[in-house]
Design an enzyme around this catalytic site. Structure first.
Site, PDB file in Angstrom:
ATOM      1  N   HIS A  17       0.847  -1.209   0.000  1.00 37.92           N
ATOM      2  CA  HIS A  17       0.000   0.000   0.000  1.00 37.92           C
ATOM      3  C   HIS A  17       0.876   1.252   0.000  1.00 37.92           C
ATOM      4  O   HIS A  17       0.608   2.221  -0.712  1.00 37.92           O
ATOM      5  CB  HIS A  17      -0.865   0.073   1.271  1.00 37.92           C
ATOM      6  CG  HIS A  17      -1.859  -1.021   1.439  1.00 37.92           C
ATOM      7  ND1 HIS A  17      -1.939  -1.776   2.580  1.00 37.92           N
ATOM      8  CD2 HIS A  17      -2.843  -1.472   0.625  1.00 37.92           C
ATOM      9  CE1 HIS A  17      -2.935  -2.640   2.475  1.00 37.92           C
ATOM     10  NE2 HIS A  17      -3.491  -2.486   1.292  1.00 37.92           N
ATOM     11  N   LYS A  41     -17.391  -6.343   7.471  1.00 42.65           N
ATOM     12  CA  LYS A  41     -16.156  -7.115   7.655  1.00 42.65           C
ATOM     13  C   LYS A  41     -15.792  -7.020   9.138  1.00 42.65           C
ATOM     14  O   LYS A  41     -16.198  -6.093   9.812  1.00 42.65           O
ATOM     15  CB  LYS A  41     -15.017  -6.474   6.848  1.00 42.65           C
ATOM     16  CG  LYS A  41     -15.036  -6.826   5.366  1.00 42.65           C
ATOM     17  CD  LYS A  41     -13.738  -6.339   4.724  1.00 42.65           C
ATOM     18  CE  LYS A  41     -13.708  -6.540   3.228  1.00 42.65           C
ATOM     19  NZ  LYS A  41     -12.476  -5.991   2.613  1.00 42.65           N
ATOM     20  N   ARG A  90      -2.178  -5.993  -8.349  1.00 44.16           N
ATOM     21  CA  ARG A  90      -1.092  -6.937  -8.068  1.00 44.16           C
ATOM     22  C   ARG A  90      -0.981  -7.990  -9.160  1.00 44.16           C
ATOM     23  O   ARG A  90       0.030  -8.132  -9.802  1.00 44.16           O
ATOM     24  CB  ARG A  90      -1.330  -7.633  -6.724  1.00 44.16           C
ATOM     25  CG  ARG A  90      -0.950  -6.765  -5.557  1.00 44.16           C
ATOM     26  CD  ARG A  90      -1.534  -7.282  -4.278  1.00 44.16           C
ATOM     27  NE  ARG A  90      -2.982  -7.121  -4.299  1.00 44.16           N
ATOM     28  CZ  ARG A  90      -3.742  -7.232  -3.240  1.00 44.16           C
ATOM     29  NH1 ARG A  90      -3.230  -7.555  -2.089  1.00 44.16           N
ATOM     30  NH2 ARG A  90      -5.041  -7.041  -3.330  1.00 44.16           N
ATOM     31  N   SER A 128      -2.678  -7.554   3.189  1.00 48.86           N
ATOM     32  CA  SER A 128      -2.868  -7.430   4.638  1.00 48.86           C
ATOM     33  C   SER A 128      -3.236  -8.787   5.242  1.00 48.86           C
ATOM     34  O   SER A 128      -2.778  -9.131   6.339  1.00 48.86           O
ATOM     35  CB  SER A 128      -3.976  -6.423   4.951  1.00 48.86           C
ATOM     36  OG  SER A 128      -3.649  -5.158   4.463  1.00 48.86           O
TER      37      SER A 128
END
Ligand code: ADP
Length: 160
Positions: A17, A41, A90, A128
């Site tokens: 990030h 979440k 990514r 993460s």
């Protein structure tokens, strides 16, 4: 002035990030890192903790601001007079979801465009969730996150 919003969960911020933040801040006049306050979440860190960690690692970047948001991303973008959303890509696995997200956002907010920055190869595997999984089993996460953040993750898993 070119203002961009870089949204995400940042639970917690990783070097991946951070690389996107540094690069985006060098091409935009102003960058707002927007931490999603998503009640569905169950994050490891509260939204305040995530914001504070981001403030800490970006304090040397004068054109970067960190805020939290809930609700629709494009509403937050409009409220902040931004026209660009920054996202990191990514691998191809990110692509399909990101394409859908950016096309949906263009339908509801045609004046807002998404700019994709491809990951630094060094961090293309990094997320993460991976960092949290390694930390949960007591592994070394120093290659993935800033030292201060690593300490906070370890403390969470130690129940401190
Ligand atoms: P989200 O929950 O929206 O996926 P994340 O916090 O996981 O949010 O990521 C926010 C943004 O940062 C996304 O665009 C994601 O693709 C990007 N990102 C995450 N990790 C990396 C990385 N290692 N390299 C480049 N971009 C990344």
């Amino acid at each position: 002035m070119a203002v961009a919003v870089y949204p995400g969960s940042f639970d917690p911020v990783t070097y991946g990030h951070f690389d996107i933040i540094e690069r985006a801040s060098s091409i935009m006049d102003h960058l707002i890192v927007a931490v999603l306050n998503n009640s569905s979440k169950s994050p490891l860190f509260s939204v305040e903790e995530r914001v504070n960690m981001l403030i800490d690692v970006t304090k040397h970047l004068p054109n970067v601001e960190v805020r939290s948001f809930d609700g629709l991303l494009v509403d937050f973008v409009r409220e902040n007079h931004a026209h660009v959303i920054i996202r990191g890509l990514r691998a191809v696995t990110d692509f399909e979801y990101e394409l859908q997200l950016s096309q949906t956002n263009r339908v509801i907010a045609p004046e807002v465009d998404t700019v994709f920055l491809t990951t630094n190869l060094k961090y293309s595997y990094l997320s993460s969730s991976i960092v949290k999984e390694i930390a949960m089993y007591g592994g070394d996460i120093s290659a993935f996150v800033h030292p201060g953040i690593a300490g906070k993750i370890r403390a969470k898993f130690a129940g401190e």
